[in-house]
Design a protein around this motif. Structure first.
Motif, PDB file in Angstrom:
ATOM      1  N   LEU A   1      -5.637   3.257  19.173  1.00 29.54           N
ATOM      2  CA  LEU A   1      -4.654   2.759  19.669  1.00 29.54           C
ATOM      3  C   LEU A   1      -5.058   1.192  19.535  1.00 29.54           C
ATOM      4  N   ILE A   2      -6.237   1.193  19.606  1.00 31.08           N
ATOM      5  CA  ILE A   2      -6.679  -0.412  19.949  1.00 31.08           C
ATOM      6  C   ILE A   2      -6.895  -0.986  18.599  1.00 31.08           C
ATOM      7  N   ILE A   3      -6.605   0.055  17.640  1.00 37.85           N
ATOM      8  CA  ILE A   3      -6.503  -1.085  15.967  1.00 37.85           C
ATOM      9  C   ILE A   3      -5.225  -1.099  16.099  1.00 37.85           C
ATOM     10  N   PHE A   4      -4.168  -0.506  16.378  1.00 43.63           N
ATOM     11  CA  PHE A   4      -2.845  -0.698  16.545  1.00 43.63           C
ATOM     12  C   PHE A   4      -2.130  -2.108  17.275  1.00 43.63           C
ATOM     13  N   VAL A   5      -3.107  -2.224  18.659  1.00 46.89           N
ATOM     14  CA  VAL A   5      -2.714  -3.229  18.659  1.00 46.89           C
ATOM     15  C   VAL A   5      -3.477  -4.287  18.267  1.00 46.89           C
ATOM     16  N   LEU A   6      -4.326  -4.601  18.054  1.00 43.09           N
ATOM     17  CA  LEU A   6      -5.078  -5.696  17.248  1.00 43.09           C
ATOM     18  C   LEU A   6      -4.679  -6.182  16.028  1.00 43.09           C
ATOM     19  N   GLU A   7      -3.457  -4.960  15.409  1.00 48.49           N
ATOM     20  CA  GLU A   7      -2.769  -4.780  14.357  1.00 48.49           C
ATOM     21  C   GLU A   7      -1.574  -5.986  14.254  1.00 48.49           C
ATOM     22  N   THR A   8      -0.971  -5.609  15.575  1.00 48.39           N
ATOM     23  CA  THR A   8       0.380  -6.672  16.041  1.00 48.39           C
ATOM     24  C   THR A   8      -0.006  -7.264  16.733  1.00 48.39           C
ATOM     25  N   ALA A   9      -1.370  -7.770  17.299  1.00 49.43           N
ATOM     26  CA  ALA A   9      -1.221  -9.564  17.715  1.00 49.43           C
ATOM     27  C   ALA A   9      -1.866 -10.339  16.313  1.00 49.43           C
ATOM     28  N   ARG A  10      -1.831  -9.791  15.139  1.00 47.12           N
ATOM     29  CA  ARG A  10      -2.377 -10.197  14.017  1.00 47.12           C
ATOM     30  C   ARG A  10      -1.598 -10.796  13.173  1.00 47.12           C
ATOM     31  N   LYS A  11      -0.920 -10.077  13.599  1.00 50.18           N
ATOM     32  CA  LYS A  11       0.986 -10.288  12.790  1.00 50.18           C
ATOM     33  C   LYS A  11       1.955 -10.644  13.326  1.00 50.18           C
ATOM     34  N   LEU A  12       1.744 -10.426  14.758  1.00 48.88           N
ATOM     35  CA  LEU A  12       2.767 -11.681  16.089  1.00 48.88           C
ATOM     36  C   LEU A  12       2.495 -12.947  15.486  1.00 48.88           C
ATOM     37  N   VAL A  13       1.032 -13.137  15.948  1.00 51.29           N
ATOM     38  CA  VAL A  13       0.438 -14.332  15.094  1.00 51.29           C
ATOM     39  C   VAL A  13       0.450 -15.648  14.694  1.00 51.29           C
ATOM     40  N   TRP A  14       0.685 -14.342  12.874  1.00 49.62           N
ATOM     41  CA  TRP A  14       0.358 -15.258  12.063  1.00 49.62           C
ATOM     42  C   TRP A  14       1.870 -15.072  11.586  1.00 49.62           C
ATOM     43  N   ASN A  15       2.707 -14.583  12.518  1.00 50.43           N
ATOM     44  CA  ASN A  15       4.839 -14.474  12.150  1.00 50.43           C
ATOM     45  C   ASN A  15       4.648 -16.032  12.838  1.00 50.43           C
ATOM     46  N   LEU A  16       4.183 -15.980  14.203  1.00 49.50           N
ATOM     47  CA  LEU A  16       5.010 -17.369  14.999  1.00 49.50           C
ATOM     48  C   LEU A  16       4.247 -18.949  13.860  1.00 49.50           C
ATOM     49  N   CYS A  17       2.960 -17.908  14.122  1.00 54.30           N
ATOM     50  CA  CYS A  17       2.293 -19.358  12.760  1.00 54.30           C
ATOM     51  C   CYS A  17       2.872 -19.891  11.719  1.00 54.30           C
ATOM     52  N   LYS A  18       3.393 -18.856  11.173  1.00 57.09           N
ATOM     53  CA  LYS A  18       4.175 -19.753  10.072  1.00 57.09           C
ATOM     54  C   LYS A  18       5.557 -20.045  10.280  1.00 57.09           C
ATOM     55  N   GLN A  19       6.415 -19.798  11.358  1.00 53.98           N
ATOM     56  CA  GLN A  19       7.387 -20.567  12.007  1.00 53.98           C
ATOM     57  C   GLN A  19       7.524 -22.097  12.325  1.00 53.98           C
ATOM     58  N   ARG A  20       6.410 -22.433  13.322  1.00 54.45           N
ATOM     59  CA  ARG A  20       5.840 -23.359  13.491  1.00 54.45           C
ATOM     60  C   ARG A  20       5.283 -24.677  12.403  1.00 54.45           C
ATOM     61  N   ILE A  21       5.015 -23.464  11.570  1.00 54.63           N
ATOM     62  CA  ILE A  21       4.007 -25.383  10.982  1.00 54.63           C
ATOM     63  C   ILE A  21       5.428 -25.520  10.021  1.00 54.63           C
ATOM     64  N   GLU A  22       6.177 -24.172   9.788  1.00 55.17           N
ATOM     65  CA  GLU A  22       7.179 -24.463   8.888  1.00 55.17           C
ATOM     66  C   GLU A  22       8.373 -26.280   9.651  1.00 55.17           C
ATOM     67  N   VAL A  23       8.091 -26.079  10.364  1.00 57.28           N
ATOM     68  CA  VAL A  23       8.827 -27.419  11.457  1.00 57.28           C
ATOM     69  C   VAL A  23       8.041 -28.370  11.547  1.00 57.28           C
ATOM     70  N   ASN A  24       6.513 -28.092  11.043  1.00 52.31           N
ATOM     71  CA  ASN A  24       5.208 -29.177  11.610  1.00 52.31           C
ATOM     72  C   ASN A  24       5.341 -29.045  12.731  1.00 52.31           C
ATOM     73  N   ASP A  25       5.424 -28.612  13.846  1.00 53.75           N
ATOM     74  CA  ASP A  25       4.854 -27.916  15.033  1.00 53.75           C
ATOM     75  C   ASP A  25       3.439 -27.667  14.380  1.00 53.75           C
ATOM     76  N   PHE A  26       2.495 -26.968  15.982  1.00 48.74           N
ATOM     77  CA  PHE A  26       1.674 -27.056  16.240  1.00 48.74           C
ATOM     78  C   PHE A  26       0.896 -25.714  16.244  1.00 48.74           C
ATOM     79  N   SER A  27       0.340 -25.161  15.288  1.00 48.79           N
ATOM     80  CA  SER A  27       0.248 -23.786  14.923  1.00 48.79           C
ATOM     81  C   SER A  27      -0.365 -23.402  16.225  1.00 48.79           C
ATOM     82  N   VAL A  28      -0.180 -21.650  15.914  1.00 49.49           N
ATOM     83  CA  VAL A  28      -0.577 -20.868  17.118  1.00 49.49           C
ATOM     84  C   VAL A  28      -1.615 -19.924  16.458  1.00 49.49           C
ATOM     85  N   LEU A  29      -2.620 -19.465  16.377  1.00 44.28           N
ATOM     86  CA  LEU A  29      -3.892 -19.328  15.772  1.00 44.28           C
ATOM     87  C   LEU A  29      -4.242 -18.381  17.200  1.00 44.28           C
TER      88      LEU A  29
END
Length: 261
Positions: free
Chosen positions: A139-167
């Motif tokens: 369960l812990i690994i699942f939650v951390l993995e979900t967090a990793r993917k969520l942050v990276w997807n959000l980071c990509k979206q914001r970088i594409e529009v030249n916004d501040f990255s979320v890390l």
């Protein structure tokens, strides 16, 4: 944006070429692993997908003071760990889906995803299991993995529009009605060990509805937390939380009854 988030964004942009170099090197290492372990095309795809996560590569670099050899060594070790743990194929016990124990809800004012954990919903060890660490680790690994993917997807979206990255993420741990919590330091050490596979993924931790009853647990946790980690932990009042999270995005279930109206 506060100073911490601005500094993280600055460091990310400053080290983008280093991140790309790490990614290219890891791609070659994965090709070797594919041959050495006779991996399927699907398994190889999952490993290559992992190293596309530039936010994770950055967090590893930052954790290791941007020392590339050390970062590569630790990332390669984590890649092998992911293979061994079959992180991309993890299966959770049905009970974990029947309780509102951990879930993501909204974002804070710095656009970081909020992970909410209700300790009152922590499942008890089933009769078929004898090891709480072994039972909760998937369960812990699942939650951390979900967090990793969520942050990276959000980071990509914001970088594409030249916004501040979320890390990183924010974690709200709710102690309300958590009458019986495990006081096993082995469990907490295992959690820290898993978090090392996801360095820097948690930016801030807020302990809600915390009282003196849990002081013993907190004292135990402090024994194994680094100074940097301890500085991330906060015990906010409602008005302090509202300075960081929009009031409409704070779930009523995380508030004390007299504050939820």
């Amino acid at each position: 944006m506060d100073k911490r988030q601005a500094e993280l964004h600055r460091l990310y942009k400053e080290h983008e070429s280093m991140i790309d170099n790490v990614r290219r090197t890891l791609k070659k290492e994965i090709a070797t692993l594919v041959e050495e372990y006779d991996l399927t095309s699907e398994e190889a795809h999952h490993l290559n997908e992992f190293i596309q996560d530039k936010a994770t590569l950055f967090r590893y670099l930052r954790k290791n003071n941007f020392n590339v050899p050390t970062t590569l060594s630790l990332l390669l070790d984590t890649i092998k760990w992911r293979m061994h743990q079959e992180v991309d194929y993890s299966m959770l016990e049905h009970e974990f889906f029947t309780r509102p124990l951990a879930y993501f809800h909204k974002f804070d004012k710095y656009h970081r995803p909020i992970l909410i954990i209700h300790l009152s919903q922590l499942p008890t060890l089933p009769s078929s299991s004898t090891d709480l660490v072994e039972y909760l680790s998937p369960l812990i690994i699942f939650v951390l993995e979900t967090a990793r993917k969520l942050v990276w997807n959000l980071c990509k979206q914001r970088i594409e529009v030249n916004d501040f990255s979320v890390l990183e993420t924010v974690v709200l741990i709710d102690f309300k009605n958590a009458s019986s919590l495990p006081m096993d330091i082995t469990l907490f050490k295992s959690l820290i060990s898993l978090l090392r596979r996801y360095p820097g993924i948690i930016g801030t931790v807020y302990l809600l509805n915390f009282s003196w009853v849990y002081q013993g647990l907190w004292q135990m946790c402090k024994l194994v937390l680094s100074e940097e980690a301890k500085l991330k932990v906060n015990f906010p009042k409602l008005h302090e939380l509202q300075e960081l999270i929009e009031p409409k995005d704070i779930l009523k279930v995380t508030m004390k009854p007299h504050l939820a109206h």
